[in-house]
Design a protein around this motif. Structure first.
Motif, PDB file in Angstrom:
ATOM      1  N   PHE A 114       0.831  -1.201   0.000  1.00 61.58           N
ATOM      2  CA  PHE A 114       0.000   0.000   0.000  1.00 61.58           C
ATOM      3  C   PHE A 114       0.866   1.252   0.000  1.00 61.58           C
ATOM      4  CE2 PHE A 114      -2.030   3.372   2.553  1.00 61.58           C
ATOM      5  CZ  PHE A 114      -3.124   3.645   1.745  1.00 61.58           C
ATOM      6  N   SER A 118       1.041   3.858  -3.196  1.00 64.58           N
ATOM      7  CA  SER A 118       0.127   4.980  -2.957  1.00 64.58           C
ATOM      8  C   SER A 118       0.563   6.215  -3.742  1.00 64.58           C
ATOM      9  CB  SER A 118       0.071   5.312  -1.467  1.00 64.58           C
ATOM     10  OG  SER A 118      -0.738   6.456  -1.241  1.00 64.58           O
ATOM     11  N   GLN A 120      -0.898   9.059  -2.914  1.00 60.47           N
ATOM     12  CA  GLN A 120      -1.192  10.108  -1.951  1.00 60.47           C
ATOM     13  C   GLN A 120      -0.099  10.151  -0.881  1.00 60.47           C
ATOM     14  OE1 GLN A 120      -3.838  12.116  -2.432  1.00 60.47           O
ATOM     15  NE2 GLN A 120      -4.275  10.920  -4.271  1.00 60.47           N
ATOM     16  N   ILE A 122       1.522   9.946   2.687  1.00 60.91           N
ATOM     17  CA  ILE A 122       1.151   9.145   3.857  1.00 60.91           C
ATOM     18  C   ILE A 122       2.086   9.481   5.009  1.00 60.91           C
ATOM     19  CG2 ILE A 122       0.775   6.825   4.786  1.00 60.91           C
ATOM     20  CD1 ILE A 122       0.594   5.790   1.934  1.00 60.91           C
ATOM     21  N   HIS A 182      -4.081   7.177   6.795  1.00 63.25           N
ATOM     22  CA  HIS A 182      -4.797   6.215   5.952  1.00 63.25           C
ATOM     23  C   HIS A 182      -5.050   4.935   6.742  1.00 63.25           C
ATOM     24  CE1 HIS A 182      -4.179   8.418   2.086  1.00 63.25           C
ATOM     25  NE2 HIS A 182      -3.153   8.901   2.755  1.00 63.25           N
TER      26      HIS A 182
END
Length: 251
Positions: A114, A118, A120, A122, A182
């Motif tokens: 993940f 990702s 985005q 984090i 997240h």
């Protein structure tokens, strides 16, 4: 590269030396945990322990297993992790509690994947169970991702607050307005099995986990959560022992 930072020391008040006691096939929990973490591709392992001489055996195990060992503050876990990250030039890290022999290998890989994929930003990522961060539960299956930058930010915001220095990531998930948080979902079957306690805090926890590990890991050293739950459903006496410890040691 992402590094697993294993938070380890021997000074547990309820069960001292719990991670160094013989647990399975002549190995202790720390050894088994390092071996499991080393199954995850594109990661490294750093044992973050204390400078207290009683943690010398932890450093010896790290060296034996080919893991990096960093020794820092006994009680200021936040500073210990910051120092370990800076010393080893690590920005992305996954905090691992050393008293969780049933850490889910699939969950480890899922979290790493993940983070790597990702798009985005984090600052913190982990698993949520009924709106509760996994670190606050008694399951003992999951880990948490964060960054050196996020830890430095938490240190700045939480200056002088001992609680946030002792509980490494607590400032991050309790102040989501300051970080990119997240959450990943746990398997649905977990939600219908609230009486699983496989984190180890007490002598009773240790013996229950040891008995389960001896049975289920004899043929498969890294069982899935579904396989573990099938086993537990067939051994209801284990649930009774775990439920009793949950009631005695609720967080």
């Amino acid at each position: 590269m992402i590094y697993f930072f294993v938070q380890a020391r021997v000074g547990s008040s309820r069960l001292p030396n719990k991670i160094l006691l013989p647990f399975y096939n002549g190995k202790n929990i720390l050894e088994l945990l390092i071996e499991k973490l080393q199954q995850v591709e594109n990661t490294g392992v750093i044992i973050a322990t204390s400078t207290n001489p009683n943690c010398d055996p932890i450093e010896a195990i790290a060296q034996k297993k080919g893991a990096i060992c960093f020794r820092g503050s006994e009680d200021d876990v936040l500073q210990r992790f910051i120092d370990a990250a800076e010393k080893n030039q690590v920005n992305q890290l996954i905090r691992v509690c050393s008293d969780n022999p049933f850490l889910d290998l699939h969950g480890l890989r899922e979290l790493v994947q993940f983070v790597y994929t990702s798009e985005q930003p984090i600052d913190y990522a982990s698993f949520h169970i009924n709106d509760t961060p996994s670190i606050l539960t008694h399951y003992g299956f999951w880990t948490e991702y964060t960054t050196l930058e996020a830890l430095l930010k938490a240190k700045e915001y939480a200056a002088g607050d001992h609680y946030y220095h002792e509980h490494l990531t607590s400032y991050l998930y309790t102040h989501p307005e300051n970080f990119h948080i997240h959450w990943l979902s746990v398997p649905e079957v977990i939600l219908t099995h609230p009486d699983i306690r496989l984190t180890i805090d007490t002598e009773e926890d240790f013996h229950t986990a040891q008995a389960i590990y001896k049975d289920i890991c004899a043929t498969n050293p890294y069982p899935t959560l579904n396989e573990l739950i099938i086993y537990l459903d067939q051994h209801q006496d284990m649930y009774k022992m775990m439920k009793l410890q949950i009631e005695k040691n609720s967080k």
